[in-house]
Design an enzyme around this catalytic site. Sequence first.
Site, short mmCIF file in Angstrom:
data_model
loop_
_atom_site.label_atom_id
_atom_site.label_comp_id
_atom_site.label_asym_id
_atom_site.label_seq_id
_atom_site.Cartn_x
_atom_site.Cartn_y
_atom_site.Cartn_z
N LYS A 76 23.80 29.90 44.70
CA LYS A 76 24.48 31.18 44.53
C LYS A 76 24.48 31.51 43.04
CE LYS A 76 28.94 33.35 45.72
NZ LYS A 76 30.25 33.13 46.37
N SER A 151 31.41 36.43 49.93
CA SER A 151 30.54 36.86 48.85
C SER A 151 29.23 36.06 48.76
CB SER A 151 31.29 36.74 47.52
OG SER A 151 31.61 35.38 47.26
N SER A 175 34.41 32.84 51.32
CA SER A 175 33.04 33.27 51.01
C SER A 175 31.93 32.30 51.38
CB SER A 175 32.92 33.60 49.53
OG SER A 175 33.50 34.86 49.30
N1 GLN Z 1 36.74 38.26 50.58
C1 GLN Z 1 37.56 37.53 49.67
C2 GLN Z 1 37.71 38.31 48.39
O1 GLN Z 1 37.12 39.31 48.28
C3 GLN Z 1 37.02 36.15 49.41
C4 GLN Z 1 35.91 36.11 48.47
C5 GLN Z 1 35.51 34.71 48.11
O2 GLN Z 1 35.82 33.78 48.83
N2 GLN Z 1 34.84 34.58 46.98
O3 GLN Z 1 38.42 37.93 47.51
#
Ligand code: GLN
EC number: 6.3.5.7
Length: 483
Positions: A76, A151, A175
Amino acid sequence: MHQLTLAEIARGLADKKFSSEELTKVLLARIAQLDPQLNSFISLTEDLALTQAKAADARRANGESGALLGAPIAHKDLFCTQGIRTSCGSKMLDNFKAPYDATVVAKLAAAGAVTLGKTNMDEFAMGSANESSYYGAVKNPWNLEHVPGGSSGGSAAAVAARLLPAATGTDTGGSIRQPAALTNLTGLKPTYGRVSRWGMIAYASSLDQGGPMARTAEDCAILLQGMAGFDPNDSTSIDEPVPDYSASLNGSLQGLRIGVPKEYFSAGLDPRIAELIHNSVKELQKLGAVIKEISLPNMQHAIPAYYVIAPAEASSNLSRFDGVRFGYRCEDPKNLEDLYKRSRGEGFGAEVQRRIMVGAYALSAGYYDAYYLKAQKIRRLIKNDFMAAFNEVDIILGPTTPNPAWKLGAKNSDPVAAYLEDVYTITANLAGLPGLSMPAGFVDGLPVGVQLLAPYFQEGRLLNVAHQYQLNTDWHTRTPTGF
Ligand code: GLN
Protein backbone atom coordinates in the site's frame (compact mmCIF):
# COMPACT_ATOMS: atom_id res chain seq x y z
CA MET A 1 0.55 -19.11 -12.98
CA HIS A 2 -1.31 -15.98 -11.83
CA GLN A 3 -3.89 -18.15 -10.02
CA LEU A 4 -1.29 -19.50 -7.60
CA THR A 5 -1.54 -18.61 -3.93
CA LEU A 6 1.51 -17.69 -1.85
CA ALA A 7 1.54 -21.19 -0.38
CA GLU A 8 1.45 -22.75 -3.87
CA ILE A 9 4.14 -20.37 -5.11
CA ALA A 10 6.38 -21.37 -2.20
CA ARG A 11 5.95 -25.05 -3.12
CA GLY A 12 6.48 -24.36 -6.84
CA LEU A 13 9.68 -22.44 -6.17
CA ALA A 14 10.95 -25.08 -3.77
CA ASP A 15 10.22 -27.82 -6.35
CA LYS A 16 11.93 -25.73 -9.08
CA LYS A 17 8.74 -25.76 -11.20
CA PHE A 18 9.44 -22.10 -12.04
CA SER A 19 11.77 -19.36 -10.87
CA SER A 20 10.84 -16.17 -9.08
CA GLU A 21 12.11 -14.23 -12.09
CA GLU A 22 9.75 -16.12 -14.44
CA LEU A 23 6.80 -15.62 -12.13
CA THR A 24 7.62 -11.93 -11.65
CA LYS A 25 7.71 -11.39 -15.42
CA VAL A 26 4.35 -13.12 -15.87
CA LEU A 27 2.73 -10.96 -13.20
CA LEU A 28 4.29 -7.70 -14.42
CA ALA A 29 2.93 -8.44 -17.91
CA ARG A 30 -0.47 -9.21 -16.44
CA ILE A 31 -0.48 -5.93 -14.51
CA ALA A 32 0.46 -3.99 -17.67
CA GLN A 33 -2.38 -5.69 -19.55
CA LEU A 34 -5.18 -5.58 -16.97
CA ASP A 35 -4.51 -2.83 -14.46
CA PRO A 36 -5.66 0.01 -16.76
CA GLN A 37 -9.20 -1.30 -16.09
CA LEU A 38 -8.72 -1.23 -12.31
CA ASN A 39 -6.23 1.55 -11.48
CA SER A 40 -4.98 -0.49 -8.54
CA PHE A 41 -1.34 0.65 -8.73
CA ILE A 42 0.09 4.14 -8.19
CA SER A 43 3.65 3.10 -9.02
CA LEU A 44 5.15 -0.01 -10.56
CA THR A 45 8.66 -1.02 -9.53
CA GLU A 46 9.62 -3.35 -12.38
CA ASP A 47 13.39 -2.90 -12.05
CA LEU A 48 13.38 -3.42 -8.30
CA ALA A 49 11.11 -6.46 -8.73
CA LEU A 50 13.38 -8.14 -11.25
CA THR A 51 16.48 -7.43 -9.17
CA GLN A 52 14.80 -8.84 -6.05
CA ALA A 53 13.48 -11.86 -7.96
CA LYS A 54 16.94 -12.72 -9.32
CA ALA A 55 18.44 -12.29 -5.86
CA ALA A 56 15.77 -14.60 -4.39
CA ASP A 57 16.47 -17.22 -7.05
CA ALA A 58 20.18 -17.01 -6.24
CA ARG A 59 19.48 -17.42 -2.52
CA ARG A 60 17.39 -20.52 -3.24
CA ALA A 61 20.11 -21.92 -5.47
CA ASN A 62 22.44 -21.50 -2.47
CA GLY A 63 20.18 -23.69 -0.36
CA GLU A 64 18.09 -21.06 1.40
CA SER A 65 14.36 -21.63 1.79
CA GLY A 66 11.39 -19.71 3.17
CA ALA A 67 7.77 -19.19 2.26
CA LEU A 68 8.37 -15.58 1.18
CA LEU A 69 11.66 -16.15 -0.65
CA GLY A 70 10.83 -15.02 -4.21
CA ALA A 71 7.14 -14.32 -3.48
CA PRO A 72 5.68 -11.37 -5.42
CA ILE A 73 3.81 -8.79 -3.33
CA ALA A 74 2.96 -5.09 -3.39
CA HIS A 75 2.78 -2.43 -0.70
CA LYS A 76 0.00 0.00 0.00
CA ASP A 77 1.45 3.36 -0.97
CA LEU A 78 1.76 4.62 2.59
CA PHE A 79 4.59 2.26 3.52
CA CYS A 80 7.81 4.20 2.97
CA THR A 81 9.99 2.65 0.29
CA GLN A 82 13.49 4.02 -0.04
CA GLY A 83 14.08 6.02 -3.22
CA ILE A 84 10.58 5.20 -4.49
CA ARG A 85 7.60 7.53 -4.52
CA THR A 86 5.47 7.09 -1.40
CA SER A 87 2.41 9.18 -2.16
CA CYS A 88 -0.20 8.16 0.42
CA GLY A 89 -2.67 8.70 -2.43
CA SER A 90 -2.18 12.47 -2.12
CA LYS A 91 -1.02 15.34 -4.29
CA MET A 92 0.75 16.46 -1.11
CA LEU A 93 3.23 13.59 -1.45
CA ASP A 94 3.15 13.08 -5.21
CA ASN A 95 6.80 14.18 -5.38
CA PHE A 96 7.92 12.42 -2.17
CA LYS A 97 10.54 9.71 -2.44
CA ALA A 98 10.98 8.14 0.97
CA PRO A 99 14.55 8.32 2.33
CA TYR A 100 14.19 4.96 4.12
CA ASP A 101 12.16 1.73 4.13
CA ALA A 102 9.32 1.16 6.58
CA THR A 103 10.08 -1.68 8.99
CA VAL A 104 7.41 -3.81 7.29
CA VAL A 105 9.00 -3.18 3.89
CA ALA A 106 12.48 -3.97 5.18
CA LYS A 107 11.36 -7.14 6.96
CA LEU A 108 9.54 -8.50 3.91
CA ALA A 109 12.46 -7.64 1.63
CA ALA A 110 14.84 -9.44 4.00
CA ALA A 111 12.57 -12.51 3.86
CA GLY A 112 12.99 -12.42 0.08
CA ALA A 113 9.63 -10.97 -1.00
CA VAL A 114 9.59 -9.27 -4.40
CA THR A 115 7.95 -5.83 -4.56
CA LEU A 116 6.00 -5.34 -7.79
CA GLY A 117 4.78 -1.86 -6.92
CA LYS A 118 2.85 0.49 -4.67
CA THR A 119 -0.91 0.20 -4.57
CA ASN A 120 -3.58 2.86 -4.83
CA MET A 121 -5.42 4.01 -1.71
CA ASP A 122 -7.74 6.63 -0.33
CA GLU A 123 -5.88 9.87 0.31
CA PHE A 124 -4.06 9.50 3.65
CA ALA A 125 -6.09 6.29 4.20
CA MET A 126 -9.28 8.28 4.79
CA GLY A 127 -12.20 6.54 3.15
CA SER A 128 -14.12 3.34 2.57
CA ALA A 129 -14.37 3.40 -1.22
CA ASN A 130 -10.95 4.28 -2.63
CA GLU A 131 -12.48 7.25 -4.40
CA SER A 132 -10.55 9.97 -2.57
CA SER A 133 -7.18 9.08 -4.15
CA TYR A 134 -5.38 11.87 -6.04
CA TYR A 135 -4.61 9.13 -8.61
CA GLY A 136 -8.25 8.38 -9.29
CA ALA A 137 -10.74 5.81 -8.07
CA VAL A 138 -9.97 2.09 -8.02
CA LYS A 139 -12.54 -0.22 -9.64
CA ASN A 140 -13.85 -3.44 -8.16
CA PRO A 141 -12.86 -6.41 -10.38
CA TRP A 142 -16.20 -8.09 -9.55
CA ASN A 143 -18.03 -5.22 -11.21
CA LEU A 144 -16.07 -2.33 -12.68
CA GLU A 145 -18.90 0.09 -11.91
CA HIS A 146 -18.56 -0.57 -8.19
CA VAL A 147 -16.02 0.54 -5.57
CA PRO A 148 -13.53 -1.99 -4.19
CA GLY A 149 -13.79 -0.58 -0.66
CA GLY A 150 -11.05 1.39 1.03
CA SER A 151 -8.73 2.66 2.05
CA SER A 152 -6.59 -0.33 0.95
CA GLY A 153 -8.67 -0.63 -2.24
CA GLY A 154 -5.70 -0.87 -4.60
CA SER A 155 -4.20 -3.83 -2.72
CA ALA A 156 -7.65 -5.46 -2.63
CA ALA A 157 -8.48 -4.99 -6.31
CA ALA A 158 -5.04 -6.14 -7.45
CA VAL A 159 -5.09 -9.34 -5.38
CA ALA A 160 -8.74 -10.11 -6.23
CA ALA A 161 -7.98 -9.71 -9.95
CA ARG A 162 -5.06 -12.14 -9.65
CA LEU A 163 -2.50 -9.48 -10.59
CA LEU A 164 -0.48 -10.81 -7.65
CA PRO A 165 -1.09 -13.23 -4.77
CA ALA A 166 -0.92 -10.90 -1.75
CA ALA A 167 -0.31 -7.33 -0.65
CA THR A 168 0.08 -5.25 2.46
CA GLY A 169 -2.67 -3.01 3.75
CA THR A 170 -3.37 -0.86 6.79
CA ASP A 171 -6.45 -0.70 8.93
CA THR A 172 -7.42 2.32 11.04
CA GLY A 173 -11.16 1.67 11.07
CA GLY A 174 -11.53 -1.26 8.70
CA SER A 175 -9.31 -0.50 5.72
CA ILE A 176 -7.98 -4.05 5.44
CA ARG A 177 -11.14 -5.97 6.37
CA GLN A 178 -13.69 -3.87 4.48
CA PRO A 179 -11.99 -3.91 1.04
CA ALA A 180 -11.18 -7.59 1.60
CA ALA A 181 -14.89 -8.24 2.16
CA LEU A 182 -15.96 -6.24 -0.89
CA THR A 183 -13.52 -8.03 -3.23
CA ASN A 184 -13.70 -11.62 -1.89
CA LEU A 185 -10.36 -11.68 -0.09
CA THR A 186 -9.10 -12.69 3.32
CA GLY A 187 -7.63 -9.75 5.25
CA LEU A 188 -6.29 -9.52 8.77
CA LYS A 189 -5.91 -6.50 11.04
CA PRO A 190 -3.50 -7.58 13.77
CA THR A 191 -3.56 -6.58 17.44
CA TYR A 192 -2.45 -2.97 17.90
CA GLY A 193 1.31 -3.14 18.41
CA ARG A 194 1.81 -6.48 16.67
CA VAL A 195 3.10 -4.97 13.40
CA SER A 196 5.50 -2.02 13.41
CA ARG A 197 4.12 1.36 12.34
CA TRP A 198 7.61 2.77 11.73
CA GLY A 199 7.69 4.18 8.22
CA MET A 200 3.94 3.75 7.81
CA ILE A 201 2.61 7.26 7.15
CA ALA A 202 0.31 8.03 10.08
CA TYR A 203 -3.41 8.68 9.82
CA ALA A 204 -4.63 8.08 13.40
CA SER A 205 -1.69 6.72 15.37
CA SER A 206 -3.63 5.01 18.18
CA LEU A 207 -5.74 3.07 15.64
CA ASP A 208 -3.45 2.40 12.64
CA GLN A 209 -2.18 -1.13 12.11
CA GLY A 210 -0.62 -2.83 9.08
CA GLY A 211 -1.57 -6.32 8.02
CA PRO A 212 -1.85 -8.88 5.21
CA MET A 213 -4.40 -9.12 2.37
CA ALA A 214 -4.54 -12.31 0.34
CA ARG A 215 -7.00 -14.81 -1.05
CA THR A 216 -6.69 -17.38 1.75
CA ALA A 217 -6.10 -17.50 5.48
CA GLU A 218 -3.11 -19.73 4.77
CA ASP A 219 -1.53 -16.91 2.74
CA CYS A 220 -2.38 -14.30 5.36
CA ALA A 221 -0.47 -16.46 7.85
CA ILE A 222 2.58 -16.45 5.58
CA LEU A 223 2.52 -12.71 4.98
CA LEU A 224 1.79 -11.83 8.62
CA GLN A 225 4.78 -13.97 9.65
CA GLY A 226 6.98 -11.67 7.61
CA MET A 227 5.40 -8.46 8.95
CA ALA A 228 4.92 -9.07 12.67
CA GLY A 229 7.38 -8.52 15.48
CA PHE A 230 8.79 -6.06 17.98
CA ASP A 231 10.39 -2.91 16.62
CA PRO A 232 12.34 -0.59 18.93
CA ASN A 233 11.72 2.23 16.40
CA ASP A 234 7.97 2.16 17.14
CA SER A 235 7.19 3.12 20.73
CA THR A 236 3.79 1.37 20.53
CA SER A 237 5.26 -1.89 19.21
CA ILE A 238 4.79 -4.70 21.71
CA ASP A 239 7.61 -7.04 22.68
CA GLU A 240 5.72 -10.33 22.47
CA PRO A 241 7.16 -13.40 20.75
CA VAL A 242 5.71 -14.04 17.27
CA PRO A 243 4.15 -17.51 17.07
CA ASP A 244 4.39 -19.72 13.98
CA TYR A 245 1.14 -18.68 12.29
CA SER A 246 1.21 -21.39 9.63
CA ALA A 247 1.53 -24.01 12.38
CA SER A 248 -1.65 -22.66 14.02
CA LEU A 249 -3.87 -23.31 10.99
CA ASN A 250 -4.81 -26.92 11.61
CA GLY A 251 -6.28 -26.86 15.11
CA SER A 252 -9.67 -28.50 15.57
CA LEU A 253 -12.71 -26.24 16.03
CA GLN A 254 -14.36 -28.79 18.30
CA GLY A 255 -15.84 -26.90 21.24
CA LEU A 256 -14.74 -23.47 19.95
CA ARG A 257 -17.12 -20.92 21.49
CA ILE A 258 -18.32 -18.40 18.90
CA GLY A 259 -20.17 -15.31 20.10
CA VAL A 260 -22.65 -13.65 17.76
CA PRO A 261 -23.56 -10.15 19.00
CA LYS A 262 -27.28 -9.47 18.77
CA GLU A 263 -26.61 -5.78 17.99
CA TYR A 264 -25.02 -6.80 14.66
CA PHE A 265 -28.35 -7.85 13.16
CA SER A 266 -30.11 -4.50 13.35
CA ALA A 267 -32.07 -2.67 10.70
CA GLY A 268 -29.00 -1.31 8.90
CA LEU A 269 -27.83 -4.77 7.77
CA ASP A 270 -28.78 -5.99 4.29
CA PRO A 271 -30.96 -9.08 5.03
CA ARG A 272 -29.22 -11.00 2.24
CA ILE A 273 -25.90 -10.47 4.04
CA ALA A 274 -27.50 -11.53 7.33
CA GLU A 275 -28.51 -14.81 5.68
CA LEU A 276 -24.97 -15.48 4.42
CA ILE A 277 -23.58 -14.77 7.89
CA HIS A 278 -26.03 -17.28 9.38
CA ASN A 279 -24.89 -19.81 6.76
CA SER A 280 -21.27 -19.33 7.77
CA VAL A 281 -22.27 -19.87 11.41
CA LYS A 282 -23.93 -23.16 10.43
CA GLU A 283 -20.79 -24.21 8.56
CA LEU A 284 -18.65 -23.58 11.64
CA GLN A 285 -21.16 -25.46 13.81
CA LYS A 286 -20.71 -28.47 11.54
CA LEU A 287 -16.99 -28.25 12.33
CA GLY A 288 -17.71 -28.47 16.05
CA ALA A 289 -18.07 -24.82 17.09
CA VAL A 290 -20.63 -23.86 19.73
CA ILE A 291 -22.67 -20.71 19.12
CA LYS A 292 -23.69 -18.27 21.80
CA GLU A 293 -25.61 -15.02 21.50
CA ILE A 294 -23.74 -12.15 23.13
CA SER A 295 -24.21 -8.41 23.53
CA LEU A 296 -21.94 -5.45 22.78
CA PRO A 297 -24.18 -2.75 24.26
CA ASN A 298 -21.99 0.27 23.42
CA MET A 299 -21.55 -0.56 19.76
CA GLN A 300 -24.07 2.10 18.74
CA HIS A 301 -21.65 4.80 19.97
CA ALA A 302 -18.68 3.51 17.98
CA ILE A 303 -19.12 5.55 14.80
CA PRO A 304 -19.48 8.93 16.51
CA ALA A 305 -16.55 8.15 18.84
CA TYR A 306 -14.33 6.97 15.98
CA TYR A 307 -15.18 9.97 13.80
CA VAL A 308 -13.99 12.26 16.60
CA ILE A 309 -10.85 10.35 17.62
CA ALA A 310 -9.56 9.50 14.13
CA PRO A 311 -9.91 13.06 12.73
CA ALA A 312 -8.45 14.50 15.98
CA GLU A 313 -5.32 12.39 15.60
CA ALA A 314 -5.23 13.06 11.86
CA SER A 315 -5.37 16.82 12.36
CA SER A 316 -2.31 16.54 14.59
CA ASN A 317 -0.42 14.03 12.40
CA LEU A 318 -1.03 15.96 9.19
CA SER A 319 0.21 19.26 10.61
CA ARG A 320 3.69 18.18 9.49
CA PHE A 321 2.71 18.72 5.86
CA ASP A 322 3.33 22.45 5.76
CA GLY A 323 5.02 22.99 2.41
CA VAL A 324 8.35 23.60 4.12
CA ARG A 325 10.10 20.32 4.80
CA PHE A 326 8.71 17.86 2.28
CA GLY A 327 5.85 17.31 -0.08
CA TYR A 328 3.90 19.80 -2.13
CA ARG A 329 4.72 23.52 -2.00
CA CYS A 330 2.54 26.16 -3.68
CA GLU A 331 3.97 28.42 -6.40
CA ASP A 332 5.29 31.88 -5.47
CA PRO A 333 4.20 32.15 -1.84
CA LYS A 334 3.80 35.78 -0.76
CA ASN A 335 4.83 35.12 2.83
CA LEU A 336 5.03 32.26 5.32
CA GLU A 337 1.33 32.22 6.11
CA ASP A 338 0.45 32.19 2.43
CA LEU A 339 2.89 29.29 1.96
CA TYR A 340 1.21 27.24 4.69
CA LYS A 341 -2.32 28.02 3.61
CA ARG A 342 -1.94 27.48 -0.10
CA SER A 343 0.39 24.46 0.16
CA ARG A 344 -2.15 22.69 2.40
CA GLY A 345 -5.19 24.01 0.55
CA GLU A 346 -3.84 22.88 -2.82
CA GLY A 347 -2.04 19.73 -1.63
CA PHE A 348 -4.85 18.08 0.36
CA GLY A 349 -8.10 16.85 -1.16
CA ALA A 350 -11.61 17.58 0.12
CA GLU A 351 -12.01 14.58 2.45
CA VAL A 352 -8.64 15.16 4.10
CA GLN A 353 -9.44 18.84 4.63
CA ARG A 354 -12.82 17.91 6.10
CA ARG A 355 -11.19 15.55 8.60
CA ILE A 356 -8.53 18.08 9.58
CA MET A 357 -11.22 20.65 10.28
CA VAL A 358 -13.35 18.23 12.31
CA GLY A 359 -10.30 17.07 14.25
CA ALA A 360 -8.96 20.54 14.98
CA TYR A 361 -12.41 21.58 16.15
CA ALA A 362 -12.79 18.56 18.46
CA LEU A 363 -9.39 19.29 20.02
CA SER A 364 -9.88 23.04 20.43
CA ALA A 365 -10.17 24.64 23.86
CA GLY A 366 -13.77 24.60 25.00
CA TYR A 367 -14.73 21.62 22.84
CA TYR A 368 -12.04 19.16 23.94
CA ASP A 369 -14.02 17.88 26.92
CA ALA A 370 -17.32 17.74 25.07
CA TYR A 371 -16.00 15.81 22.08
CA TYR A 372 -12.52 14.35 22.35
CA LEU A 373 -12.61 13.36 26.01
CA LYS A 374 -16.15 12.01 25.69
CA ALA A 375 -15.09 9.93 22.69
CA GLN A 376 -12.17 8.52 24.67
CA LYS A 377 -14.56 7.47 27.44
CA ILE A 378 -16.77 5.69 24.91
CA ARG A 379 -13.67 4.00 23.57
CA ARG A 380 -13.03 2.51 27.01
CA LEU A 381 -16.65 1.32 27.30
CA ILE A 382 -16.36 -0.41 23.93
CA LYS A 383 -13.17 -2.14 25.06
CA ASN A 384 -14.89 -3.21 28.29
CA ASP A 385 -17.77 -4.72 26.29
CA PHE A 386 -15.26 -6.85 24.38
CA MET A 387 -13.40 -7.90 27.52
CA ALA A 388 -16.68 -9.06 29.07
CA ALA A 389 -17.63 -10.92 25.88
CA PHE A 390 -14.28 -12.69 25.66
CA ASN A 391 -14.83 -14.09 29.16
CA GLU A 392 -17.58 -16.16 27.59
CA VAL A 393 -16.48 -16.85 24.02
CA ASP A 394 -13.29 -17.49 22.05
CA ILE A 395 -14.25 -15.68 18.84
CA ILE A 396 -16.82 -13.04 17.92
CA LEU A 397 -18.46 -13.45 14.51
CA GLY A 398 -20.57 -11.13 12.39
CA PRO A 399 -20.76 -9.31 9.07
CA THR A 400 -17.77 -7.22 7.94
CA THR A 401 -19.96 -4.64 6.22
CA PRO A 402 -23.69 -3.84 6.27
CA ASN A 403 -23.89 -3.69 2.45
CA PRO A 404 -22.05 -5.08 -0.56
CA ALA A 405 -19.85 -2.78 -2.68
CA TRP A 406 -21.74 0.31 -3.79
CA LYS A 407 -21.61 2.03 -7.17
CA LEU A 408 -18.78 4.44 -7.85
CA GLY A 409 -19.90 7.92 -6.85
CA ALA A 410 -23.03 6.72 -5.02
CA LYS A 411 -21.97 8.08 -1.63
CA ASN A 412 -19.80 10.99 -2.76
CA SER A 413 -22.24 13.73 -1.86
CA ASP A 414 -22.89 12.33 1.61
CA PRO A 415 -19.74 11.54 3.60
CA VAL A 416 -21.75 10.32 6.61
CA ALA A 417 -23.38 7.60 4.46
CA ALA A 418 -19.89 6.25 3.80
CA TYR A 419 -18.91 6.55 7.49
CA LEU A 420 -21.88 4.32 8.41
CA GLU A 421 -20.40 1.50 6.33
CA ASP A 422 -17.65 1.19 8.98
CA VAL A 423 -20.07 0.19 11.74
CA TYR A 424 -18.77 -3.39 12.15
CA THR A 425 -15.06 -2.77 11.69
CA ILE A 426 -14.14 0.30 13.77
CA THR A 427 -14.78 -1.25 17.18
CA ALA A 428 -11.78 -3.58 16.79
CA ASN A 429 -9.53 -0.56 16.18
CA LEU A 430 -10.98 1.37 19.11
CA ALA A 431 -10.27 -1.64 21.34
CA GLY A 432 -6.97 -2.60 19.65
CA LEU A 433 -8.20 -6.14 18.95
CA PRO A 434 -7.27 -8.36 15.99
CA GLY A 435 -9.93 -8.92 13.32
CA LEU A 436 -10.18 -10.91 10.11
CA SER A 437 -12.57 -10.81 7.17
CA MET A 438 -13.08 -13.82 4.92
CA PRO A 439 -15.33 -14.58 1.93
CA ALA A 440 -18.82 -15.80 2.84
CA GLY A 441 -20.82 -15.69 -0.38
CA PHE A 442 -22.29 -13.29 -2.93
CA VAL A 443 -25.18 -10.85 -3.25
CA ASP A 444 -26.04 -9.74 -6.80
CA GLY A 445 -22.67 -11.07 -7.95
CA LEU A 446 -20.80 -8.97 -5.37
CA PRO A 447 -18.75 -10.58 -2.58
CA VAL A 448 -19.75 -10.56 1.09
CA GLY A 449 -17.36 -10.94 4.03
CA VAL A 450 -17.76 -12.47 7.45
CA GLN A 451 -15.71 -10.89 10.23
CA LEU A 452 -14.04 -12.74 13.10
CA LEU A 453 -12.65 -10.94 16.15
CA ALA A 454 -10.40 -12.48 18.80
CA PRO A 455 -8.70 -11.47 22.07
CA TYR A 456 -5.36 -9.65 21.96
CA PHE A 457 -2.58 -11.51 20.15
CA GLN A 458 -4.87 -14.35 19.06
CA GLU A 459 -4.17 -13.81 15.34
CA GLY A 460 -3.37 -17.53 15.15
CA ARG A 461 -6.88 -18.39 16.38
CA LEU A 462 -8.45 -16.17 13.71
CA LEU A 463 -6.31 -17.74 10.99
CA ASN A 464 -7.09 -21.23 12.28
CA VAL A 465 -10.87 -20.68 12.17
CA ALA A 466 -10.67 -19.05 8.73
CA HIS A 467 -8.46 -21.81 7.34
CA GLN A 468 -10.76 -24.57 8.60
CA TYR A 469 -13.73 -22.71 7.12
CA GLN A 470 -11.91 -22.37 3.80
CA LEU A 471 -11.08 -26.09 3.73
CA ASN A 472 -14.83 -26.70 3.81
CA THR A 473 -16.15 -23.90 1.57
CA ASP A 474 -15.13 -22.59 -1.82
CA TRP A 475 -16.22 -18.92 -1.77
CA HIS A 476 -12.59 -17.78 -1.53
CA THR A 477 -11.67 -19.67 -4.72
CA ARG A 478 -14.14 -17.79 -6.94
CA THR A 479 -12.48 -15.60 -9.57
CA PRO A 480 -14.02 -12.42 -11.02
CA THR A 481 -15.02 -12.78 -14.69
CA GLY A 482 -12.49 -11.21 -17.02
CA PHE A 483 -9.59 -11.76 -14.62
N1 GLN B 1 -13.26 4.23 6.57
C1 GLN B 1 -12.53 4.59 7.73
C2 GLN B 1 -12.09 6.03 7.63
O1 GLN B 1 -12.33 6.61 6.64
C3 GLN B 1 -11.36 3.68 7.96
C4 GLN B 1 -10.20 3.97 7.11
C5 GLN B 1 -9.00 3.15 7.48
O2 GLN B 1 -9.12 2.12 8.12
N2 GLN B 1 -7.83 3.64 7.09
O3 GLN B 1 -11.52 6.58 8.52
